[in-house]
Structure formats: C-alpha cells, structure tokens
Design a protein around this motif. Structure first.
Motif, PDB file in Angstrom:
ATOM      1  N   LYS A 146      40.592  50.811  45.616  1.00  0.00           N
ATOM      2  CA  LYS A 146      40.291  50.934  44.160  1.00  0.00           C
ATOM      3  C   LYS A 146      38.920  51.959  44.217  1.00  0.00           C
ATOM      4  CE  LYS A 146      36.761  49.244  43.796  1.00  0.00           C
ATOM      5  NZ  LYS A 146      35.293  48.974  44.256  1.00  0.00           N
ATOM      6  N   PRO A 147      38.524  52.283  43.118  1.00  0.00           N
ATOM      7  CA  PRO A 147      39.524  52.534  41.878  1.00  0.00           C
ATOM      8  C   PRO A 147      40.368  53.873  42.448  1.00  0.00           C
ATOM      9  CG  PRO A 147      37.204  53.530  41.483  1.00  0.00           C
ATOM     10  CD  PRO A 147      37.241  52.708  42.780  1.00  0.00           C
ATOM     11  N   VAL A 148      41.466  54.220  41.676  1.00  0.00           N
ATOM     12  CA  VAL A 148      42.343  55.096  42.113  1.00  0.00           C
ATOM     13  C   VAL A 148      42.152  56.375  41.392  1.00  0.00           C
ATOM     14  CG1 VAL A 148      44.128  53.625  42.719  1.00  0.00           C
ATOM     15  CG2 VAL A 148      44.081  54.425  40.392  1.00  0.00           C
ATOM     16  N   VAL A 172      53.163  51.190  48.229  1.00  0.00           N
ATOM     17  CA  VAL A 172      51.826  51.649  47.991  1.00  0.00           C
ATOM     18  C   VAL A 172      50.850  50.391  47.712  1.00  0.00           C
ATOM     19  CG1 VAL A 172      50.223  52.981  46.345  1.00  0.00           C
ATOM     20  CG2 VAL A 172      52.616  53.802  46.967  1.00  0.00           C
ATOM     21  N   VAL A 173      49.952  50.108  48.583  1.00  0.00           N
ATOM     22  CA  VAL A 173      49.238  48.801  48.433  1.00  0.00           C
ATOM     23  C   VAL A 173      47.914  48.858  47.773  1.00  0.00           C
ATOM     24  CG1 VAL A 173      48.559  46.728  49.668  1.00  0.00           C
ATOM     25  CG2 VAL A 173      50.459  47.752  50.109  1.00  0.00           C
ATOM     26  N   SER A 174      47.279  48.321  46.976  1.00  0.00           N
ATOM     27  CA  SER A 174      46.112  48.589  46.309  1.00  0.00           C
ATOM     28  C   SER A 174      45.059  47.699  46.780  1.00  0.00           C
ATOM     29  CB  SER A 174      46.208  48.278  44.715  1.00  0.00           C
ATOM     30  OG  SER A 174      45.403  47.936  44.196  1.00  0.00           O
ATOM     31  N   GLY A 175      43.822  48.307  46.699  1.00  0.00           N
ATOM     32  CA  GLY A 175      42.528  47.607  47.147  1.00  0.00           C
ATOM     33  C   GLY A 175      42.102  46.620  46.234  1.00  0.00           C
ATOM     34  N   LEU A 176      42.692  46.497  45.062  1.00  0.00           N
ATOM     35  CA  LEU A 176      42.332  45.525  43.975  1.00  0.00           C
ATOM     36  C   LEU A 176      42.588  43.832  44.669  1.00  0.00           C
ATOM     37  CD1 LEU A 176      43.288  47.355  40.971  1.00  0.00           C
ATOM     38  CD2 LEU A 176      40.955  46.877  41.345  1.00  0.00           C
ATOM     39  N   CYS A 177      41.758  43.619  45.300  1.00  0.00           N
ATOM     40  CA  CYS A 177      41.859  42.599  46.205  1.00  0.00           C
ATOM     41  C   CYS A 177      42.080  41.134  45.342  1.00  0.00           C
ATOM     42  CB  CYS A 177      41.003  42.413  47.269  1.00  0.00           C
ATOM     43  SG  CYS A 177      39.183  42.426  46.772  1.00  0.00           S
ATOM     44  N   LEU A 178      41.345  41.006  44.143  1.00  0.00           N
ATOM     45  CA  LEU A 178      41.242  39.820  43.572  1.00  0.00           C
ATOM     46  C   LEU A 178      43.196  39.362  43.331  1.00  0.00           C
ATOM     47  CD1 LEU A 178      38.746  40.119  41.052  1.00  0.00           C
ATOM     48  CD2 LEU A 178      38.851  38.840  43.220  1.00  0.00           C
ATOM     49  N   ASP A 239      31.057  56.461  37.701  1.00  0.00           N
ATOM     50  CA  ASP A 239      30.181  55.429  37.367  1.00  0.00           C
ATOM     51  C   ASP A 239      30.605  54.052  37.742  1.00  0.00           C
ATOM     52  OD1 ASP A 239      27.714  54.309  36.282  1.00  0.00           O
ATOM     53  OD2 ASP A 239      27.915  56.020  35.064  1.00  0.00           O
ATOM     54  N   PHE A 240      29.567  53.019  37.640  1.00  0.00           N
ATOM     55  CA  PHE A 240      29.896  51.773  37.985  1.00  0.00           C
ATOM     56  C   PHE A 240      30.768  51.047  37.417  1.00  0.00           C
ATOM     57  CE2 PHE A 240      26.475  50.261  35.571  1.00  0.00           C
ATOM     58  CZ  PHE A 240      26.625  49.127  35.353  1.00  0.00           C
ATOM     59  N   ASN A 241      31.029  51.579  36.007  1.00  0.00           N
ATOM     60  CA  ASN A 241      31.718  50.758  35.218  1.00  0.00           C
ATOM     61  C   ASN A 241      33.274  50.810  35.797  1.00  0.00           C
ATOM     62  OD1 ASN A 241      32.334  49.344  32.638  1.00  0.00           O
ATOM     63  ND2 ASN A 241      33.226  51.221  31.877  1.00  0.00           N
ATOM     64  N   VAL A 242      33.743  51.964  36.363  1.00  0.00           N
ATOM     65  CA  VAL A 242      34.782  52.143  37.080  1.00  0.00           C
ATOM     66  C   VAL A 242      35.000  51.635  38.471  1.00  0.00           C
ATOM     67  CG1 VAL A 242      36.484  53.988  37.528  1.00  0.00           C
ATOM     68  CG2 VAL A 242      35.297  54.173  35.564  1.00  0.00           C
ATOM     69  N   GLU A 243      33.887  52.159  39.310  1.00  0.00           N
ATOM     70  CA  GLU A 243      33.698  51.853  40.459  1.00  0.00           C
ATOM     71  C   GLU A 243      33.660  50.429  40.836  1.00  0.00           C
ATOM     72  OE1 GLU A 243      33.094  51.711  44.546  1.00  0.00           O
ATOM     73  OE2 GLU A 243      34.005  53.227  43.332  1.00  0.00           O
ATOM     74  N   GLN A 244      33.017  49.630  40.175  1.00  0.00           N
ATOM     75  CA  GLN A 244      32.831  48.289  40.560  1.00  0.00           C
ATOM     76  C   GLN A 244      33.560  47.251  39.599  1.00  0.00           C
ATOM     77  OE1 GLN A 244      29.756  47.210  42.859  1.00  0.00           O
ATOM     78  NE2 GLN A 244      30.804  48.719  43.902  1.00  0.00           N
ATOM     79  N   HIS A 245      33.384  47.421  38.193  1.00  0.00           N
ATOM     80  CA  HIS A 245      33.642  46.785  37.370  1.00  0.00           C
ATOM     81  C   HIS A 245      35.163  46.510  37.247  1.00  0.00           C
ATOM     82  CE1 HIS A 245      33.121  43.779  34.020  1.00  0.00           C
ATOM     83  NE2 HIS A 245      33.290  44.801  33.019  1.00  0.00           N
ATOM     84  N   VAL A 246      36.053  47.659  37.768  1.00  0.00           N
ATOM     85  CA  VAL A 246      37.344  47.870  37.675  1.00  0.00           C
ATOM     86  C   VAL A 246      37.917  46.494  38.248  1.00  0.00           C
ATOM     87  CG1 VAL A 246      37.748  48.777  39.970  1.00  0.00           C
ATOM     88  CG2 VAL A 246      39.310  49.038  38.385  1.00  0.00           C
ATOM     89  N   HIS A 247      37.366  45.667  39.269  1.00  0.00           N
ATOM     90  CA  HIS A 247      37.897  44.554  39.745  1.00  0.00           C
ATOM     91  C   HIS A 247      38.218  43.487  38.522  1.00  0.00           C
ATOM     92  CE1 HIS A 247      38.139  44.831  44.015  1.00  0.00           C
ATOM     93  NE2 HIS A 247      36.714  45.252  44.052  1.00  0.00           N
ATOM     94  N   ILE A 298      35.831  41.641  25.750  1.00  0.00           N
ATOM     95  CA  ILE A 298      34.282  42.006  25.636  1.00  0.00           C
ATOM     96  C   ILE A 298      33.934  42.158  27.164  1.00  0.00           C
ATOM     97  CG2 ILE A 298      32.050  41.228  25.179  1.00  0.00           C
ATOM     98  CD1 ILE A 298      33.785  39.431  22.983  1.00  0.00           C
ATOM     99  N   SER A 299      33.518  43.404  27.466  1.00  0.00           N
ATOM    100  CA  SER A 299      33.188  43.971  28.742  1.00  0.00           C
ATOM    101  C   SER A 299      31.846  44.245  28.894  1.00  0.00           C
ATOM    102  CB  SER A 299      34.027  45.146  29.236  1.00  0.00           C
ATOM    103  OG  SER A 299      33.657  45.650  30.224  1.00  0.00           O
ATOM    104  N   ASN A 300      31.248  43.408  29.927  1.00  0.00           N
ATOM    105  CA  ASN A 300      29.634  43.609  30.025  1.00  0.00           C
ATOM    106  C   ASN A 300      29.328  43.933  31.445  1.00  0.00           C
ATOM    107  OD1 ASN A 300      28.627  43.733  27.210  1.00  0.00           O
ATOM    108  ND2 ASN A 300      28.839  41.554  27.549  1.00  0.00           N
ATOM    109  N   CYS A 301      28.546  45.023  31.834  1.00  0.00           N
ATOM    110  CA  CYS A 301      28.380  45.127  33.402  1.00  0.00           C
ATOM    111  C   CYS A 301      26.860  45.743  33.348  1.00  0.00           C
ATOM    112  CB  CYS A 301      29.531  45.957  34.298  1.00  0.00           C
ATOM    113  SG  CYS A 301      29.679  47.678  33.565  1.00  0.00           S
ATOM    114  N   ARG A 302      26.244  45.410  34.357  1.00  0.00           N
ATOM    115  CA  ARG A 302      24.783  45.788  34.744  1.00  0.00           C
ATOM    116  C   ARG A 302      24.636  45.643  36.098  1.00  0.00           C
ATOM    117  NH1 ARG A 302      21.649  41.012  34.197  1.00  0.00           N
ATOM    118  NH2 ARG A 302      22.044  41.398  36.518  1.00  0.00           N
ATOM    119  N   GLN A 303      23.730  46.705  36.369  1.00  0.00           N
ATOM    120  CA  GLN A 303      23.404  46.604  37.855  1.00  0.00           C
ATOM    121  C   GLN A 303      21.793  47.184  37.606  1.00  0.00           C
ATOM    122  OE1 GLN A 303      25.607  49.568  40.240  1.00  0.00           O
ATOM    123  NE2 GLN A 303      27.142  47.857  40.563  1.00  0.00           N
TER     124      GLN A 303
END
Ligand code: NAD
Length: 321
Positions: A146-148, A172-178, A239-247, A298-303
């Motif tokens: 992820k992300p693809v 095709v196996v995804s890295g969206l591990c949750l 950006d990290f909204n895609v890169e990390q919050h995608v989970h 409602i989606s919030n992310c912060r680093q």
C-alpha cells in the motif's frame, strides 16, 4: 484477541491460481520439494518493507527462492541483500546471482524478464501503477504494498490492471494488512451482520508524531534527493494522508462493504514539520467524506511531535457505537 482457525491450506498450484486472494503470501502452503514446484520470487524496491516482505515470502514455504532483486539505487539493493543473507532463517533461500541484481529506473522491467513467478512491489507508491501493470502484463503473481497509487490516474490504472489480473488468473495480494488481522475481521463481520444496526457515521483517526526526513547530501541531483527522501514529496508518496492514513480509510471502505463516499470537503496544512528535510508534504489533514445516503466519515490525521497520539477507527450505528 485469539482468532478463528486458519482456513485449510491450498496446494501451491491452487494458491497461485487464486486471483486476488484475500490472504497474505504467508499462506503459501508447504509443498514437496521438486524443480517445477520451486516458487521464484523477485523483489522490486529493496528498502525496509521490501526486505521485510522478502523475508516473509521466504518463511512461507521451504520451496521458495529469492532469485532477483531490483532497486533504483545500488546501495539500497546491496544493503537489503546483505540483511537477507545475514538472516540464518532465510539465507539458504536467497539465490540472487550478480546478473539478477538490477539497478535504475528499468530495474522492474529487468526483474520481470528474469524468470520469476512472483514479484514483491515495494517501491514508493508513485511507481506502483506502472510496476503493477507491467507485472500483470508479464503474467506474474504479485504482492503490492500500500498505497497502490498517489493520484486518480494511478488508481484507475491499478483498477484496470487488477481486472486484467483477474482475467489472467493471477494473484494480486495487497499490503493493507489490517484486512488480514483476525480481530479486525471478526469485528467487521459483526458490523456486517448488523451488530449496531445501520451505520450512520465513521471516524478514522491517525494522530502520531513526526516521520522520517532526509537531509540533502552533496552531489545528489534533485531527482536523487527526492527519490531518497520520497516520503516527503507528494508526487512520490501522495502525502501522508494517502501514504499512512490509507490503512484506516481502507478499514472504513471495508466496513461500508467497499462502497465509497461521493463527496469530500477538507483542509490541511504544515505547521510543525517545516524543515527542508520534510520536503513539501503537510503535517495535518481533516476531511469530512459523505456517502450518497448521507453517512459521514470524519477523517483526521496528524504527524507532529509532542502531541497525544491515537490511531483508531470508530463506527456509529443506529443501535450503538
Ligand atoms: N503495509 C505496511 O504496513 C507497510 C509498512 C511499511 C511500508 N509500507 C509501504 O512499502 C513501500 C516502501 O516503503 P519503505 O519503508 O520500504 O521505503 P524505503 O525507502 O525503505 O524503500 C523503498 C525502496 O524502493 C526503491 N525505489 C524507489 N524507486 C524505485 C524504482 N522506480 N524502481 C525500483 N526501486 C525503487 C528505493 O531506492 C528504496 O530502496 C511504501 O509504499 C510504504 O507505504 C507498507
């Protein structure tokens, strides 16, 4: 949380014939040794995750070999190879001859042409749509981190490649591990079974500290600097909204049975993570997504350093939370 029993193992042939299997590479079953049953793996993107994914693939079965590696940079490839060879549990399955170590932007193409059965796509996400398309066209089974993709054209390309993979009977196996976590699977199943009634709202939180950034080194071109510091450049990471919050956004998609919002309104900015090593990505985002039936996400992310952290998902239904 203890999960339900694992499904019965598939034969190797059944496994690789299962398109888009909802399983990790770790479910490759134990098979008898024999030339034709050897699963040859190629790694494309030999960084932290790529090295980890290769290790996991090599642990999955005794008849797996890592036979080809590709990276944009030679030092990253050699570092990854050395790490794998130091690992006593997998070293005897690492057989990457000099002529099968490929460096540069065409490394992916060369790994695909080296006779591998399965490829692990673990570069920065910018390259994923291109690599996925090439791997499907070359008839390989794929693990894609992820992300693809980092933008809408990339997402459309990945959807097309997955459709083609389905037609070609490729996994095709995804890295969206949750999606592979037993606790999440049981919780989502209960939500789907109506445990809290009709879902009316969701929250996806990803509040954490700062992430890595690399200082520019003398002699690096702009391209090398951005590639080595990819997380901090939108064209490479999304950006990290895609890169990390995608989970957690993906967990919401799962809860909503892969229905997606039809509109979104949001804001973001860069307040604490402002040094040049952090490129130009933001350090906070807040987005309200709306589904066509009025359900809100409602989606919030912060680093940012020095704040309270919380990574969680919440689902609100007509009968409870
Ligand atoms: N599922 C998870 O929980 C999880 C965890 C960590 C990372 N990841 C994902 O794995 C991917 C890689 O992350 P990482 O932490 O390993 O980064 P990394 O920087 O350690 O590794 C990326 C590697 O790809 C190489 N590379 C860049 N462009 C390339 C190209 N065009 N062709 C070949 N190689 C190229 C880089 O040189 C580097 O060695 C990201 O998409 C990240 O989101 C997923």
């Amino acid at each position: 949380m203890k999960g339900p029993p694992m499904p019965a193992p598939l034969s190797r042939r059944e496994f690789i014939a299962t398109s888009a299997a909802a399983a990790t590479l770790a479910t490759i079953p134990v098979v008898h040794a024999g030339g034709s049953d050897l699963l040859r793996v190629g790694l494309i993107g030999c960084g932290r995750r790529g090295t980890g994914a290769a290790t996991q693939a090599l642990h999955a079965d005794r008849n797996v070999r890592l036979v080809a590696m590709g990276d944009a940079f030679e030092d990253r490839l050699e570092e990854s190879l050395a790490t794998l060879l130091r690992d006593k549990e997998v070293a005897d399955k690492v057989d990457v001859k000099k002529e099968n170590r490929f460096v540069g932007f065409d490394a992916c193409e060369k790994v695909l042409a080296s006779g591998v059965d399965v490829v692990l796509l673990t570069t920065p996400p910018h390259f994923r749509p291109l690599h996925l398309e090439a791997a499907v066209k070359a008839g390989k089974h794929i693990f894609a981190e992820k992300p693809v993709a980092v933008d809408a054209p990339g997402v459309r390309s990945v959807l097309e490649s997955c459709e083609l993979a389905r037609k070609k009977n490729l996994s095709v196996v995804s890295g969206l591990c949750l999606r592979y976590d037993w606790g999440f699977r049981e919780t989502v199943k209960r939500l789907h079974d109506g445990a809290i009634g009709k879902i009316v709202a969701l929250r996806a939180n990803d509040y954490r500290g700062s992430n890595w950034g690399k200082a520019r080194q003398k002699g690096w071109t702009d391209m090398e600097y951005q590639m080595r510091n990819w997380y901090n450049f939108t064209w490479l990471s999304g950006d990290f909204n895609v890169e990390q919050h995608v989970h957690f956004l993906d967990v919401c998609a799962w809860v909503m049975k892969d229905r997606y919002p039809t509109s979104a309104m949001g804001l973001g900015g860069r307040q604490a993570r402002t040094g040049p090593e952090f490129g130009h990505i933001y350090d906070h985002f807040s987005v309200v997504y709306e589904y066509d039936d009025g359900t809100q996400l409602i989606s919030n992310c912060r680093q940012q350093p020095g704040c309270k952290n919380n990574i969680s998902g919440h689902v609100y239904g007509a009968k409870g939370h």
